[in-house]
Enzyme design. Structure first.
Site, mmCIF file in Angstrom:
data_model
loop_
_atom_site.group_PDB
_atom_site.id
_atom_site.type_symbol
_atom_site.label_atom_id
_atom_site.label_comp_id
_atom_site.label_asym_id
_atom_site.label_seq_id
_atom_site.Cartn_x
_atom_site.Cartn_y
_atom_site.Cartn_z
ATOM 1 N N MET A 34 54.352 12.243 42.655
ATOM 2 C CA MET A 34 55.106 11.133 43.046
ATOM 3 C C MET A 34 54.038 10.310 43.251
ATOM 4 O O MET A 34 53.998 9.328 43.987
ATOM 5 C CB MET A 34 55.497 11.793 44.551
ATOM 6 C CG MET A 34 57.027 12.441 44.771
ATOM 7 S SD MET A 34 57.839 12.170 45.834
ATOM 8 C CE MET A 34 56.517 12.412 47.364
ATOM 9 N N ALA A 36 50.119 8.714 43.460
ATOM 10 C CA ALA A 36 48.985 8.496 44.674
ATOM 11 C C ALA A 36 47.901 9.697 44.509
ATOM 12 O O ALA A 36 47.673 10.403 45.483
ATOM 13 C CB ALA A 36 49.542 8.672 46.385
ATOM 14 N N HIS A 38 44.495 12.167 44.003
ATOM 15 C CA HIS A 38 44.319 12.942 44.539
ATOM 16 C C HIS A 38 43.135 14.184 43.686
ATOM 17 O O HIS A 38 43.650 14.307 42.652
ATOM 18 C CB HIS A 38 44.130 13.322 45.899
ATOM 19 C CG HIS A 38 45.428 14.115 46.654
ATOM 20 N ND1 HIS A 38 45.021 15.505 45.794
ATOM 21 C CD2 HIS A 38 46.285 13.983 47.173
ATOM 22 C CE1 HIS A 38 46.392 16.359 46.345
ATOM 23 N NE2 HIS A 38 46.762 15.066 47.410
ATOM 24 N N GLY A 40 43.034 16.962 44.135
ATOM 25 C CA GLY A 40 44.200 18.250 44.351
ATOM 26 C C GLY A 40 45.406 18.049 43.347
ATOM 27 O O GLY A 40 44.807 19.335 42.637
ATOM 28 N N HIS A 41 45.626 17.005 43.074
ATOM 29 C CA HIS A 41 46.581 17.304 42.213
ATOM 30 C C HIS A 41 45.587 17.073 41.009
ATOM 31 O O HIS A 41 46.556 18.136 39.600
ATOM 32 C CB HIS A 41 46.885 15.647 41.662
ATOM 33 C CG HIS A 41 48.054 15.406 43.195
ATOM 34 N ND1 HIS A 41 47.962 14.136 43.601
ATOM 35 C CD2 HIS A 41 49.736 15.820 43.385
ATOM 36 C CE1 HIS A 41 49.110 14.172 44.481
ATOM 37 N NE2 HIS A 41 49.701 15.128 44.268
ATOM 38 N N GLN A 65 64.359 12.877 48.213
ATOM 39 C CA GLN A 65 63.498 13.545 48.658
ATOM 40 C C GLN A 65 63.911 12.797 50.495
ATOM 41 O O GLN A 65 63.023 13.316 51.864
ATOM 42 C CB GLN A 65 63.113 13.964 48.740
ATOM 43 C CG GLN A 65 61.793 13.634 48.319
ATOM 44 C CD GLN A 65 61.039 14.470 47.202
ATOM 45 O OE1 GLN A 65 61.313 14.856 45.958
ATOM 46 N NE2 GLN A 65 59.502 14.721 47.780
ATOM 47 N N SER A 191 48.202 13.092 49.848
ATOM 48 C CA SER A 191 48.533 11.712 49.817
ATOM 49 C C SER A 191 48.453 11.083 50.385
ATOM 50 O O SER A 191 48.310 9.873 51.358
ATOM 51 C CB SER A 191 49.505 11.083 48.813
ATOM 52 O OG SER A 191 49.690 11.624 47.484
ATOM 53 N N ARG A 192 48.914 11.825 52.163
ATOM 54 C CA ARG A 192 49.734 10.776 52.858
ATOM 55 C C ARG A 192 48.576 10.660 54.216
ATOM 56 O O ARG A 192 48.794 10.370 55.143
ATOM 57 C CB ARG A 192 50.819 11.849 53.838
ATOM 58 C CG ARG A 192 52.171 11.293 53.591
ATOM 59 C CD ARG A 192 53.029 11.988 54.100
ATOM 60 N NE ARG A 192 55.068 11.604 53.781
ATOM 61 C CZ ARG A 192 55.465 11.831 53.036
ATOM 62 N NH1 ARG A 192 54.936 13.391 52.701
ATOM 63 N NH2 ARG A 192 56.770 11.841 52.262
#
Length: 283
Positions: A34, A36, A38, A40-41, A65, A191-192
């Site tokens: 989605m 944003a 970082h 991890g992506h 979702q 992302s959050r």
């Protein structure tokens, strides 16, 4: 110098690009996101590159979702930075549809799953969530027809739900899990995390510490009930509002009474201020 990825926004353009890859007999890996993005992506992209010749990353903030009370409107969107990150990783194609492309007027189909989607974890607190996830991921799989799809283990129940769906519906996609990438202090990258205040950010790694302590107790022969209660107490004492802190079978997500019942995954979801964090560790 990194070459820019191809950016496509319509299904016909996507199909033409993918047909070009397959004409050269290239395998394709999909990394659904989605945005944003970082580190991890980035780890998902790198795993995808090890699995396939061509890598497609989708960027689509999926409205189905999100519940009405959740953060769809404010979810972080960092398009230019995302494209630069993916270009640096030599991603081949970015699939960036808009909402009308994914859900055109009259759209009336949903994918509903049971099994791991009804385990009493995320589904207990976000009953809308997996219907939205499976529908959008099912569309992404049929649009992109990848050989592999890579998902992070941080969203562990989601990983299990998507893998079950792909197998049950014979979608021809091998779903691959990628290990959670963490900050130096143990906080799982998300992302959050940008929603956390400086004080909350300093507190947030308590989730990981509690899971690690619980796992240590279980490895030492402690009972599940006492170990889970101790971990939950650590989290609430740190200032979180706990949704769940549980030990489950790592494959089925079914409740277990003992570590002898199978591979174990410890899963947690809790709110810190206005930010809801989820995480998990294996035994």
């Amino acid at each position: 110098m990194s070459r820019p990825p191809m950016i496509v926004r319509t299904v016909p353009a996507l199909r033409r690009a993918l047909d070009g890859f397959r004409a050269r007999k290239a395998t394709v890996a999909l990394v659904p996101t989605m945005g944003a993005l970082h580190d991890g992506h980035v780890s998902l992209v790198r795993l995808a590159k090890r699995r396939a010749k061509r890598v497609v990353v989708s960027i689509f903030v999926n409205p189905t979702q999100f519940a009405p009370t959740e953060d769809f409107g404010s979810y972080p969107r960092t398009w230019k930075a995302d494209v630069a990150r993916l270009a640096a990783e030599d991603v081949d194609l970015i699939w960036n549809p808009d909402v009308k492309t994914m859900y055109p007027d009259g759209f009336a189909t949903r994918i509903l799953t049971e099994g791991p989607a009804t385990a009493g974890l995320e589904d207990r607190f976000r009953p809308h969530f997996f219907g939205g996830v499976t529908t959008v991921v099912g569309k992404l799989f049929t649009q992109c027809r990848p050989d592999f799809a890579v998902f992070g283990e941080k969203d562990f129940q989601q990983l299990r739900v998507v893998a079950r769906m792909a197998g049950d519906l014979d979608l021809g996609v091998k779903v691959v899990g990628s290990r959670t990438v963490r900050e130096r202090d143990g906080l799982a990258m998300s992302s959050r995390n940008v929603y956390l205040s400086p004080e909350e950010r300093a507190t947030a790694p308590a989730l990981y510490r509690a899971m690690k302590e619980c796992a240590g107790r279980l490895r030492a022969g402690g009972g599940i009930e006492a170990a889970i209660a101790g971990g939950a107490e650590l989290i609430t004492n740190a200032g979180f509002i706990l949704d769940y802190f549980e030990a489950r079978h790592a494959d089925t997500l079914a409740p277990i009474a003992s570590v002898k019942d199978g591979p174990v995954r410890i899963l947690v979801a809790a709110k810190l201020g206005k930010t809801r964090l989820i995480d998990n560790v294996g035994l």
